[in-house]
Design an enzyme around this catalytic site. Sequence first.
Site, short mmCIF file in Angstrom:
data_model
loop_
_atom_site.label_atom_id
_atom_site.label_comp_id
_atom_site.label_asym_id
_atom_site.label_seq_id
_atom_site.Cartn_x
_atom_site.Cartn_y
_atom_site.Cartn_z
N ARG A 179 -20.47 1.36 -7.94
CA ARG A 179 -20.97 2.49 -8.73
C ARG A 179 -21.89 2.03 -9.86
O ARG A 179 -21.62 1.03 -10.51
CB ARG A 179 -19.81 3.26 -9.35
CG ARG A 179 -18.89 3.87 -8.31
CD ARG A 179 -18.41 5.24 -8.76
NE ARG A 179 -17.52 5.81 -7.76
CZ ARG A 179 -16.22 5.58 -7.73
NH1 ARG A 179 -15.65 4.84 -8.65
NH2 ARG A 179 -15.48 6.12 -6.78
N ARG A 251 -1.13 -9.66 8.78
CA ARG A 251 -0.73 -10.23 7.51
C ARG A 251 0.55 -9.55 7.08
O ARG A 251 0.73 -8.33 7.28
CB ARG A 251 -1.79 -9.99 6.42
CG ARG A 251 -3.12 -10.59 6.74
CD ARG A 251 -3.11 -12.09 6.78
NE ARG A 251 -3.06 -12.69 5.45
CZ ARG A 251 -2.93 -14.00 5.25
NH1 ARG A 251 -2.81 -14.83 6.29
NH2 ARG A 251 -2.91 -14.48 4.03
N GLU A 302 2.48 -9.67 -5.67
CA GLU A 302 2.27 -9.50 -4.24
C GLU A 302 1.59 -10.74 -3.65
O GLU A 302 0.50 -11.11 -4.09
CB GLU A 302 1.40 -8.25 -4.06
CG GLU A 302 1.39 -7.69 -2.67
CD GLU A 302 0.69 -6.34 -2.64
OE1 GLU A 302 0.92 -5.48 -3.52
OE2 GLU A 302 -0.12 -6.14 -1.71
N TYR A 350 -6.00 -0.39 10.77
CA TYR A 350 -5.66 -0.08 9.39
C TYR A 350 -5.88 1.40 9.17
O TYR A 350 -7.01 1.87 9.19
CB TYR A 350 -6.51 -0.89 8.40
CG TYR A 350 -6.00 -0.66 7.01
CD1 TYR A 350 -5.10 -1.55 6.43
CD2 TYR A 350 -6.32 0.49 6.31
CE1 TYR A 350 -4.56 -1.31 5.19
CE2 TYR A 350 -5.77 0.75 5.07
CZ TYR A 350 -4.90 -0.15 4.52
OH TYR A 350 -4.35 0.10 3.29
P1 FAD Z 1 4.75 2.89 9.54
O1 FAD Z 1 4.82 3.46 8.17
O2 FAD Z 1 4.58 1.43 9.68
O3 FAD Z 1 6.07 3.36 10.31
C1 FAD Z 1 6.47 2.80 11.55
C2 FAD Z 1 7.98 2.77 11.57
O4 FAD Z 1 8.40 2.40 12.89
C3 FAD Z 1 8.59 1.74 10.63
O5 FAD Z 1 9.51 2.36 9.74
C4 FAD Z 1 9.31 0.76 11.56
O6 FAD Z 1 10.55 0.31 11.03
C5 FAD Z 1 9.56 1.60 12.80
N1 FAD Z 1 9.66 0.82 14.03
C6 FAD Z 1 8.75 -0.06 14.52
N2 FAD Z 1 9.16 -0.56 15.71
C7 FAD Z 1 10.37 0.01 15.95
C8 FAD Z 1 11.30 -0.11 17.03
N3 FAD Z 1 11.08 -0.90 18.09
N4 FAD Z 1 12.44 0.60 16.96
C9 FAD Z 1 12.69 1.42 15.91
N5 FAD Z 1 11.82 1.59 14.87
C10 FAD Z 1 10.69 0.88 14.90
N6 FAD Z 1 -2.43 4.43 2.76
C11 FAD Z 1 -2.99 5.28 1.86
O7 FAD Z 1 -3.42 6.38 2.23
N7 FAD Z 1 -3.06 4.95 0.53
C12 FAD Z 1 -2.61 3.76 0.05
O8 FAD Z 1 -2.71 3.50 -1.17
C13 FAD Z 1 -2.02 2.85 0.97
N8 FAD Z 1 -1.57 1.66 0.54
C14 FAD Z 1 -1.01 0.80 1.43
C15 FAD Z 1 -0.54 -0.41 0.95
C16 FAD Z 1 0.04 -1.32 1.81
C17 FAD Z 1 0.56 -2.61 1.27
C18 FAD Z 1 0.13 -1.01 3.21
C19 FAD Z 1 0.72 -1.99 4.17
C20 FAD Z 1 -0.34 0.21 3.69
C21 FAD Z 1 -0.91 1.13 2.82
N9 FAD Z 1 -1.36 2.36 3.25
C22 FAD Z 1 -1.94 3.23 2.35
C23 FAD Z 1 -1.24 2.77 4.67
C24 FAD Z 1 0.07 3.52 5.00
O9 FAD Z 1 1.17 2.66 4.74
C25 FAD Z 1 0.03 3.94 6.48
O10 FAD Z 1 -1.01 4.85 6.68
C26 FAD Z 1 1.31 4.61 6.98
O11 FAD Z 1 2.47 3.94 6.57
C27 FAD Z 1 1.29 4.67 8.51
O12 FAD Z 1 2.41 5.36 8.99
P2 FAD Z 1 2.99 5.05 10.44
O13 FAD Z 1 4.10 6.03 10.64
O14 FAD Z 1 1.91 4.99 11.44
O15 FAD Z 1 3.56 3.55 10.36
N1 UDP Z 2 -10.94 -6.74 -2.30
C1 UDP Z 2 -11.32 -7.83 -3.05
N2 UDP Z 2 -11.03 -7.86 -4.38
C2 UDP Z 2 -10.35 -6.87 -5.00
C3 UDP Z 2 -9.94 -5.77 -4.22
C4 UDP Z 2 -10.25 -5.74 -2.88
O1 UDP Z 2 -11.92 -8.76 -2.53
O2 UDP Z 2 -10.08 -6.97 -6.21
C5 UDP Z 2 -11.28 -6.75 -0.86
C6 UDP Z 2 -10.11 -7.31 -0.04
O3 UDP Z 2 -10.65 -8.04 1.06
C7 UDP Z 2 -9.42 -6.05 0.44
C8 UDP Z 2 -10.61 -5.11 0.65
O4 UDP Z 2 -11.53 -5.44 -0.41
O5 UDP Z 2 -8.70 -6.26 1.63
C9 UDP Z 2 -10.25 -3.64 0.62
O6 UDP Z 2 -9.66 -3.35 -0.63
P1 UDP Z 2 -8.53 -2.27 -0.80
O7 UDP Z 2 -8.22 -2.15 -2.23
O8 UDP Z 2 -8.92 -1.07 -0.02
O9 UDP Z 2 -7.31 -3.03 -0.12
P2 UDP Z 2 -5.96 -2.48 0.52
O10 UDP Z 2 -5.71 -1.10 0.02
O11 UDP Z 2 -6.26 -2.56 1.97
O12 UDP Z 2 -4.93 -3.48 0.08
#
Ligand code: FAD
Ligand code: UDP
Length: 385
Positions: A179, A251, A302, A350
Amino acid sequence: MTAGKFLMVGAGLSGAVIGRHLAEAGHQVQVVDGRDHIGGNCHTARDPATGVLLHVYGPHIFHTDDAEVWDYVNGFARFLPYRNRVKTTAQGQVYSLPVNLHTINQFFGKTLRPEEARAFIAQEQADTSIEDPQSFEDQALRFVGRDLYEAFFKGYTIKQWGVQPAELPASILKRLPLRFNYDDNYFFHKYQGMPEEGYSEMIAKILDHPGITVKLETVFSRDETADFDHVFYSGPLDGYFDYELGRLGYRTLDFEKFTHEGDYQGCAVMNYGDLDVPYTRITEHKHFAPWESHEGSVCYREFSRSAGPGDIPYYPIRQLKEKALLADYVARAEATSGVSFVGRLGTYRYLDMDVTIREALDAARGFLQAQSAGQAIPAFWTAPL
Ligand code: FAD
Ligand code: UDP
């Protein structure tokens, strides 16, 4: 209509939203999850000692441009306004993210106005010899230039993904805005907020329907498919096939939890751009709920690393070299009947929460339509490739 009997593997957003839709259409829905709680990776729970609402698997902020999805979540939870304002510590200073006019002026020691900053980045920083950036690194060099790339993106990305940014797709960086004003909102979506009582409360309400039963600590086995009219599987795609062809790269994250009296860092998310700091970020959970007040504070450091057997898969890596393996699993899935692969793990993509909900609603509707028309049910409603 005769009621069908359907299994949702996973009590995250995918399983809950599809399950609810099918239950509302009059079907019997069984939801199973291997974990001892609902909510999948969006799971939230109160810390017993401080009362702080924890984002147990990492910070989750809801943001979307999809009005139907926004209405949907607001039907199950009260959303309060929340803006994600991320800071980063890099090269001995604290900067504002996403890279904005404040970041640029602070970093270069200047007092540029928007148009001046735009011209400065375009003419003196950006590598305009890169015409069509494909990799993360080229995307960064093309749009912000080497200095900002090395301060804010290079180290963080190596820590987050475990590979050189030149090996990652440009799409990862395209998630972040750049931005030329002082807007430090991390997202650019129209609707943004946080469910007042957390995501697990919201998902519990989605699952609260007489047609739905939930069994926790129950791991699905493929043999059960025959007991149901159809299975919606939101677990890992390669896991469904017992990793017979090999493992898709993920990861995983380790969270080092610590507590503090008062305010530890003054914001919800502090990233760490330098490679010699081993963690990517620290989250201070009480700042995700600024309408609450807590003396004690709970923070997570983290750490990101490659997921091995037994680790929770968090981020699909999707390196180019994985495409062939993914294609083989997709072909296997397409040759399997009675199951659809959904969600973040089932489609190895993702997905933000809003996209997960959008795809779940589309899958449930598509399924009911195909079923009533007597058509074959596809393995994927959105192709992973
Ligand atoms: P999941 O939430 O992974 O649910 C799948 C479930 O299936 C799990 O509970 C697992 O235990 C279960 N399962 C798997 N295999 C089996 C099996 N064989 N038997 C029984 N149960 C099983 N999205 C955003 O919009 N904003 C954010 O800020 C954001 N931050 C994130 C930060 C992190 C660190 C991560 C990893 C993701 C983030 N996301 C975010 C994405 C968000 O987590 C996902 O969009 C959402 O969780 C997807 O839902 P899901 O039901 O597809 O999968
Ligand atoms: N990223 C980075 N520096 C930061 C924040 C993000 O290099 O301070 C990069 C990193 O590769 C990350 C990507 O930008 O995976 C997307 O960022 P986001 O904050 O969307 O990450 P997520 O929500 O997937 O953890």
